[in-house]
Structures are given as C-alpha cells and as structure tokens.
Design an enzyme around this catalytic site. Structure first.
Site, PDB file in Angstrom:
ATOM      1  N   HIS A 229     -37.125  50.626  36.173  1.00 50.08           N
ATOM      2  CA  HIS A 229     -37.030  49.322  35.453  1.00 50.08           C
ATOM      3  C   HIS A 229     -38.131  48.017  35.469  1.00 50.08           C
ATOM      4  O   HIS A 229     -37.896  47.127  35.237  1.00 50.08           O
ATOM      5  CB  HIS A 229     -35.808  48.561  35.996  1.00 50.08           C
ATOM      6  CG  HIS A 229     -34.262  49.253  36.229  1.00 50.08           C
ATOM      7  ND1 HIS A 229     -34.084  50.433  36.582  1.00 50.08           N
ATOM      8  CD2 HIS A 229     -33.164  48.799  35.520  1.00 50.08           C
ATOM      9  CE1 HIS A 229     -33.017  50.620  36.300  1.00 50.08           C
ATOM     10  NE2 HIS A 229     -32.492  49.557  35.903  1.00 50.08           N
TER      11      HIS A 229
ATOM     12  N   GLU B 187     -27.437  55.029  24.328  1.00 49.60           N
ATOM     13  CA  GLU B 187     -28.733  54.776  23.578  1.00 49.60           C
ATOM     14  C   GLU B 187     -28.989  55.608  22.604  1.00 49.60           C
ATOM     15  O   GLU B 187     -29.605  54.935  21.534  1.00 49.60           O
ATOM     16  CB  GLU B 187     -29.893  54.692  24.813  1.00 49.60           C
ATOM     17  CG  GLU B 187     -29.938  53.533  25.654  1.00 49.60           C
ATOM     18  CD  GLU B 187     -29.013  53.671  26.914  1.00 49.60           C
ATOM     19  OE1 GLU B 187     -28.349  55.034  27.108  1.00 49.60           O
ATOM     20  OE2 GLU B 187     -28.987  52.967  27.658  1.00 49.60           O
TER      21      GLU B 187
END
Lengths: 329, 326
Positions: free
Chosen positions: B129, B60
């Site tokens: 999440h 990322e």
C-alpha cells in the site's frame, strides 16, 4: 411457411448469405496465413458462423457488439465491409483500422462494432462498460458480448457477469463454446457443473442451444435480445459449436484427435441451413449463386488487398496520444 | 475558494466537471457514502446520484474495463483505484486496452478516461500500500501520467485530466491528502505537460514531483543558508514531461539532481537524467545525481520505512557535494 419471432425464409436466407461471406473470408485468411501472405495471429471462425449470423440478425445498427480474437465473423455479421477488413488483415493502407490493428483488432465504430480483442475476456468488460454508457446516456441500444468458452476461466469474465447483474445492464452475453481454450480442451481445465451454471450463479437467466443450428440461434437470440431490449437486465446465451481449424491458422493440433475434427463437417452450420432453405422453397441455383457471389466478393477483396500500398511511415506516430504529440514523436 | 486541502481540491474539481459536463461520471470502490479513502468524493453521490458516482464491487479489472467501454461509447469516466498498488489489478486493461485502443483501431476512437491511482508512503501502510509506480505507466505509449504536488494543482490538473481525450494516469500522493493551500475555484485547467518552477536558483536544478516537493523546497531553503542556490522544478506531469523547462534550467545551473519517492532503480529520474546527459552533456559541470528509495519492498516498521524515505538532509548533502565537485 410460418416462422416464430418475426423470422422468415427471406431473413434466414439473408443470414445464410452472411455466413457464406464469413466462411469465404476466413478460409482465405487461414490459407493466406499458412502461405505467409499474412503476418501474425489469424484465428478462423470457420464452423461457428451460425452464432454470429443468428445473433447479429436480431440487432439494430446502433446496438454495440464486442468480440474476441476470433472476430472476423462477428464484424461481417454486423455489416462490416469485407474489403476494408481484408485490407486490414493484410496490413494495408485503407484497412478498417489503417493497417495498424490487424486480424485481432478489426473494428468498425461506424457500425457500433467495438472490436475484436487480443486479450481473452477483455472485450467482455468493455462491453459491460458500453452498456453502462448506454444507461448513463439514456440511449435505446443494447450490447452483445461475444466470447469463447475459454473466457469463462478468466477472472474479469466472472467480474463482468456479476457487474452486469448488479447494475442490471442491457447486455447479452454470447458464449461460443467450441470446447477448446486456445490449444487445450476446456473440460480438462474447468471445474464445476458447466458454463450455464456459472451465468445462473450470478442470477442471469441463461439459455443453451446448438450453435450449429442457425434457426435455433436465431430463435434464442430473438427472445433474449427482446428481453434485454425491454429492460429485463442481462441475459446469457450458451451456444455449442465446432472450431474446424486450429486455435490459430498455424496450429499443430496436438491436443485433439483428427477424427474428431473430421466429424465436424457433419454439423456444418452452412450445409444444415442450406438444406432447410431448399426444403423451404429456395432453389439450388439460388444457393449456388449465393456461394459464387460470396466467393467473388472475397476474391475481389483479396485482389484489392494484395495490390494496395502499405501505410506510409508517418502513420507510425499518428493516434498515439495528443498530449505531448508535437514534441515527443 | 481560499485555503482547502489537497483532497478537497480534487473533490472540487470533480464536482465542477460533473456539473459542467453530464458525460462525466466516476466509479470505484467506496466512493459513495464513504466518500473515498480520503474524502475526495464526499457527498458527491448525494449530489449526482448513484449512476454517476458509482460504488463498485472489488473488481479492478472490470472497474477499468467497463470504464474503457463507457469511454469509447460517449462518456468520460473517472476511475478510482484507491491505491496505485491496486492499479496493478487493472494493469492489463490499462496497458492493453486503454492505452492502445485509439492506435490499434486506426484512430476510430478516443479513450477519455481518468485513472486515479494514489501513490507513495502513508505512515506504515507497508509493502502493498505504499508503492510509487509512476515510471511503470510512463513506459506505456498512449498514457498521460500526472502527479500533482499541491492543492491548487490537484484542482487544476484534475480538471485538465477530465477534459483530456487521452487516457490519463492521475497519481495523487496519499500523504498529501491533508495538506492545505490556496485554491482558486475558478482556475482554468492546468496545461498537461507543463512543469512549475517552485523556487528559482542558480547553482543547481532539482527536479521533483508529488510527495517530494515539500521536502525538496525545505532542503533548498537549508542549502541556501549554506550558500547554495537551488532551483526547484515540480514536474507535475511525468508524461509528457516538460523537457524545455528542465533543459533551460540545467543549461543555466550545469547541475541536475532528481528527487523522487519511488525506488531509484528504474525510476523516472533515470529517464530525466539520461535525457539531460544525452542532450546537455557539455553544459554539465558535474555528474547528475538521483535520490530515491532503495530497491526493497516498503517495510512496516517505522525505523525501516524511514530508511526508504529520501530525507531533506540527504538532499542538502547531495546538493552540497555536487557543488563541491566543481
């Protein structure tokens, strides 16, 4: 004398002149910071000049470079105006970033300098992105990412090496290994067989040289830049060097032996290449003139910066963002 | 175009922008053959090739860092971070580089990058999440923050985000991927910073966005049956937010209720409420209220997750209680 790789005494002489300018700039910057004439963090490049000079001499104006917190030298090597840089580190109007960046954010996009950077290794990920843009736009240029040995222990650095190889990007990684990660000896916090092995682990060919030897840097850079430019993919240059000053201009130096630092002068890249130039027909008077010219140019830049006005207060709100700018200043 | 899903609407916008401008490209994990976590990139790699729809390693920091580098060097990247939770792995690059490059380099450069970070609950995805982190990004000068609630907006706002020269945090809601709605394929980019009044009403102003719009509209309908007229404002863009539309509405109704799925404490509802209190205190007929998640990680077990969700009944009861105060 004949030199390999298109080098000449004249080209080496020109690199030497750039090194003098870098040295004069940062020796002043450090002093000015210690005298509190400057604010914030100032990281001197003193002692490492041969790397920026040798690498940037192999680049074209359109080639991008990214740098890190010790970034003044790279900017000067790529052709940045020391006066505009001095205005910047003094936080004055007319600085290359309008006085809003300071020492850690000097950049000049007109010269394809993507900037110094205040976060270790972040300039490297930006550099691989620049290389990706070059690829996408079908441009001819290449990218050089300068960083220190401390960056090799940051995750994004390792991600970026993998990334560059996966996409086979036109980028040269240049690790300036001065042995210190900020205020800590890098070897004391680093596992494994070393920096070159890390690059090679990603399949990136790497070369290791004495970064205090301008000729060695220039020759290695000429070869590696040539390989990157001809589409052979990423390359890695590991250049050992000496950081004469602290991590910062204000540095107590508790983490290293003063004798070690005193010994750095014997490897002074400027003195070494001056000796070579003398041996190759450049007169002492010429070298003296070069030193005086560099000192004079920096003195002029300092005088300009000290007399210049600060940015006007309206500058606080410029260049934040366009969306909402009119109603949310 | 007709009726399509929220995910298809985003795909359409990206496809159109990539057809329109060769500098636009996308990068992220699983956006190639897999087509993204919700099919929002489906078959785009086939159309545009692997250099413009780039499958990346799970990196990322470098997904974000390289997008910034590519943005300042003449391209317009669209970054897919899959979940806002993973956006935190790229927080340094977003906050320290993308948001600040233009400013700290004295305006030499723009960072036209779209940073897609889907937010919100998604049926048992649990603590790592399910987060709604929109307020984090609003706090950072230099960023635009967008949170579309409808398929039409996910089309028109994504177009606008891609054409923006500012870095845009683009927060789709995971539970909206499969919702459907009418989308005009030829719609112009929606202006950033403009809210939409989704239901007009005179008694109370309900400000919401993203995944809470549907429940808010249902609650407004239920409140109407009890004689309370709720105006529902979909903020659409959190920064810059449409203060004029909200202020105009609150000035009329005298009551403000903010509903979001993010944790209530420190959520963006606090900012809206504070702004209204500072500027419209005299117009308020009762204290503003906020509804959001409790300050806990999002639990996995269904009954516990349900406790973190703002229920339409809570919205209705809050609205009725506010009316009862005055």
């Amino acid at each position: 004398m004949s030199l390999p790789l298109g080098l000449s005494v004249e080209r080496i002489h020109a690199m030497y002149q750039r090194m003098l300018l870098m040295r004069a700039f940062d020796e002043h910057a450090g002093l000015a910071r210690r005298e509190n004439r400057l604010r914030g963090s100032v990281h001197e490049y003193t002692g490492q000049e041969a790397i920026a000079a040798g690498v940037c001499a192999m680049l074209r104006p359109a080639d991008y470079i990214s740098s890190y917190h010790r970034g003044h030298g790279h900017c000067i090597a790529k052709g940045a105006d020391p006066a505009a840089m001095m205005l910047e580190i003094y936080g004055k109007a007319g600085g290359v970033c309008g006085g809003k960046g300071g020492s850690m954010h000097v950049a000049d996009f007109s010269l394809s300098i993507l900037g110094a950077n205040g976060v270790v290794a972040d300039g490297v990920t930006i550099a691989v992105g620049a290389a990706q843009a070059v690829r996408l736009l079908g441009e001819e240029r290449i990218v050089v990412a300068f960083f220190g040995d401390g960056a090799l222990n940051r995750g994004p650095m390792l991600e970026a090496l993998n990334w560059a190889k996966v996409y086979d990007l036109p980028i040269l990684f240049v690790c300036e290994d001065n042995g210190y990660s900020d205020h800590t000896r890098t070897a004391s916090v680093t596992a494994g067989p070393g920096i070159v092995a890390r690059a090679e682990a990603f399949g990136i060919p790497a070369d290791s040289i004495d970064g205090n030897d301008l000729l060695a840097v220039a020759c290695a850079a000429a070869l590696l830049v040539g390989e990157v430019r001809t589409g052979k993919g990423p390359r890695f240059l590991h250049a050992t060097t000496c950081r004469w000053r602290g991590h910062l201009a204000l540095d107590r130096g508790l983490y290293r032996d003063p004798e070690e630092v005193a010994g750095y002068a014997a490897q002074d890249p400027i003195a070494r290449i001056a000796g070579w130039l003398l041996d190759n027909g450049v007169a002492q008077a010429t070298l003296d003139g070069d030193a005086a010219a560099a000192a004079g140019r920096i003195a002029d830049a300092v005088a300009l910066a000290e007399a210049a006005p600060c940015p006007d207060e309206a500058q606080l709100f410029t260049d934040v963002q366009d969306a909402g700018a009119s109603s949310w200043a | 175009m007709g009726v399509i899903t929220y995910a298809q609407a985003a795909r359409l916008a990206l496809q159109q922008e990539m057809q329109r401008d060769p500098r636009v490209w996308a990068l992220g994990e699983d956006i190639g053959p897999e087509g993204g976590v919700a099919g929002q990139y489906l078959d785009l790699q086939r159309e545009f090739g692997r250099h413009r729809i780039v499958d990346t390693p799970i990196s990322e920091s470098t997904i974000m860092g390289s997008a910034i580098g590519a943005a300042i060097c003449g391209t317009r990247p669209v970054v897919e971070l899959r979940y806002a939770d993973f956006g935190l792995c790229a927080a340094d690059e977003i906050v320290n580089q993308a948001a600040k490059a233009r400013y700290m380099l004295g305006g030499q450069v723009r960072v036209p990058v779209v940073i897609r970070q889907p937010i919100g609950f998604r049926e048992g995805m649990a603590a790592q999440h399910s987060q709604s982190t929109e307020a984090w990004w609003v706090h950072i000068p230099g960023l635009v923050v967008v949170a579309p609630a409808t398929p039409a907006d996910n089309h028109a706002l994504l177009k606008a985000a891609i054409r923006s020269d500012d870095p845009v945090i683009y927060m789709e809601h995971k539970e909206l991927w499969t919702t459907t709605g009418e989308v005009d394929a030829q719609a112009a980019p929606a202006p950033l910073g403009r809210a939409a009044i989704r239901r007009e009403g005179g008694d109370l102003t309900l400000v919401t966005w993203s995944g809470m719009l549907g429940d808010s509209l249902a609650a407004a309908e239920a409140a109407q049956s009890k004689g309370v007229s709720v105006e529902v404002i979909d903020l659409r863009t959190l920064w810059p937010w449409d203060r004029d539309t909200v202020f105009d509405s609150v000035a009329r109704t005298g009551r403000l209720l903010v509903v979001h799925q993010a944790v209530k404490v420190g959520g963006f509802g606090a900012e809206i409420t504070a702004e209204v209190a500072e500027h419209l205190f005299g117009a308020l007929r009762c204290a503003p209220r906020r509804l959001g998640a409790p300050r806990t990680p999002v639990p996995y077990a269904q009954p516990l997750e349900a406790l973190c969700r703002v229920a339409p009944t809570q919205i209705v009861s809050s609205a009725l209680a506010m009316l009862a105060e005055t």
